[in-house]
Design an enzyme around this catalytic site. Structure first.
Site, PDB file in Angstrom:
ATOM      1  N   GLU A  99       0.843  -1.212   0.000  1.00 10.64           N
ATOM      2  CA  GLU A  99       0.000   0.000   0.000  1.00 10.64           C
ATOM      3  C   GLU A  99       0.870   1.250   0.000  1.00 10.64           C
ATOM      4  O   GLU A  99       0.500   2.270  -0.582  1.00 10.64           O
ATOM      5  CB  GLU A  99      -0.952  -0.038   1.207  1.00 10.64           C
ATOM      6  CG  GLU A  99      -2.064  -1.066   0.984  1.00 10.64           C
ATOM      7  CD  GLU A  99      -2.573  -1.753   2.236  1.00 10.64           C
ATOM      8  OE1 GLU A  99      -2.338  -1.241   3.348  1.00 10.64           O
ATOM      9  OE2 GLU A  99      -3.210  -2.816   2.105  1.00 10.64           O
ATOM     10  N   GLU A 168       3.814 -10.765   0.585  1.00 10.00           N
ATOM     11  CA  GLU A 168       2.387 -10.437   0.540  1.00 10.00           C
ATOM     12  C   GLU A 168       1.972 -10.210  -0.912  1.00 10.00           C
ATOM     13  O   GLU A 168       2.148  -9.106  -1.450  1.00 10.00           O
ATOM     14  CB  GLU A 168       2.111  -9.150   1.321  1.00 10.00           C
ATOM     15  CG  GLU A 168       2.410  -9.227   2.793  1.00 10.00           C
ATOM     16  CD  GLU A 168       1.611  -8.192   3.574  1.00 10.00           C
ATOM     17  OE1 GLU A 168       0.888  -8.602   4.484  1.00 10.00           O
ATOM     18  OE2 GLU A 168       1.677  -6.997   3.254  1.00 10.00           O
TER      19      GLU A 168
HETATM   20  P1  13P Z   1      -5.353  -8.702   4.805  1.00  9.88           P
HETATM   21  O1  13P Z   1      -5.038  -9.750   5.833  1.00  9.88           O
HETATM   22  O2  13P Z   1      -6.490  -7.810   5.202  1.00  9.88           O
HETATM   23  O3  13P Z   1      -5.491  -9.291   3.433  1.00  9.88           O
HETATM   24  O4  13P Z   1      -4.069  -7.719   4.741  1.00  9.88           O
HETATM   25  C1  13P Z   1      -2.808  -8.255   4.636  1.00  9.88           C
HETATM   26  C2  13P Z   1      -1.808  -7.172   4.822  1.00  9.88           C
HETATM   27  O5  13P Z   1      -1.696  -6.283   4.005  1.00  9.88           O
HETATM   28  C3  13P Z   1      -0.998  -7.186   6.044  1.00  9.88           C
HETATM   29  O6  13P Z   1       0.044  -6.277   5.962  1.00  9.88           O
END
Ligand code: 13P
Length: 253
Positions: A99, A168
């Site tokens: 992000e 991720e």
């Molecule tokens: P979610 O578990 O909501 O998919 O998010 C993962 C994340 O970005 C953790 O840093």
């Protein structure tokens, strides 16, 4: 033996009151579900860190920040430095979350500087990498991951040994789509191989690599059973105390 870790990234969620309530709920869960050999890290907004530190006294739960400035200190309005975080008892910090890469244009150069700031101030970076769906489907998966790993692999060995990696896949974050345990293991093994190429087998086998992306109580056990998955970086499910602790208790190895 590498550390098993479950970290809750609260992102930009919760009011102050809600953050304290969740912290208290996690403490209650921990009093009835003792964790076995798992390090727990909570990663709230900066502004709750100091208050949460006092609530977490004597619980063994660690605190992490979601980002840090690439500068030491000085005229950088709006920034928070590694030494500030250290001074209030923060021990971990996310870096390179997708992000932040997407909305704040984080790049390898800046991330390199941030890695140094954190390690020099004795904080442990949780360095995040992961591909988008287009990158995966376009066949560039391994090149993308290799390039994202560069700031970490360019560190001196004694610095690299201080960091935690988190894979991720962007397409799995907040989407409800989880990587299959096969996909996760494949990427984690690839990442560990890259670490081995840089620093040798000893360092590679000691590096914790977390999985993140729609990890929840129903899939954590399958993911954490994978040979190269050492825990999770949890978003949505970390906002529910019971789910978060259930995930932290999902290790079978
Ligand atoms: P979610 O578990 O909501 O998919 O998010 C993962 C994340 O970005 C953790 O840093």
């Amino acid at each position: 033996m590498r550390d098993k870790i479950v970290a809750g990234n609260w992102k930009m969620n919760l009011t102050s009151e809600e953050a304290i309530r969740l912290t208290e709920d996690i403490k209650i869960q921990l009093s009835t579900n003792a964790l076995k050999d798992v390090k727990l890290i909570l990663i709230p907004s900066y502004i709750y860190l100091e208050k949460m530190k006092s609530y977490l006294n004597n619980t063994g739960v660690f605190l992490g920040a979601q980002d840090v400035s690439s500068r030491n200190n000085g005229a950088y309005t709006g920034e928070v430095s590694a030494s500030m975080l250290k001074s209030i008892g923060v021990d971990y910090c996310l870096l390179g979350h997708s992000e932040r890469r997407q909305y704040h244009k984080e790049n390898n150069e800046g991330l390199s500087e941030k890695l140094y700031r954190l390690i020099e101030n004795k904080l442990t970076p949780i360095f995040c990498i992961g591909e988008t769906l287009e990158e995966r489907e376009g066949g560039q998966l391994y090149e993308i991951i290799k390039n994202q790993l560069k700031p970490a692999l360019d560190l001196k060995e004694n610095y690299f040994k201080k960091i935690i990696l988190a894979y991720e896949p962007v397409w799995a974050i907040g989407t409800g789509l989880t990587a299959t345990s096969h996909q996760a293991q494949e990427m984690h093994a690839f990442i560990r191989k890259e670490v081995e190429k840089g620093f040798g087998d000893g360092v590679a086998s000691e590096t914790s690599i977390l999985y993140g992306g729609s990890c929840k109580p129903s899939n954590a056990q399958e993911l954490f059973t994978c040979k190269d998955v050492d825990g999770g970086l949890i978003g949505g499910a970390s906002l529910v105390a019971e789910d978060f602790i259930s995930i932290a208790n999902s290790f079978t190895k």
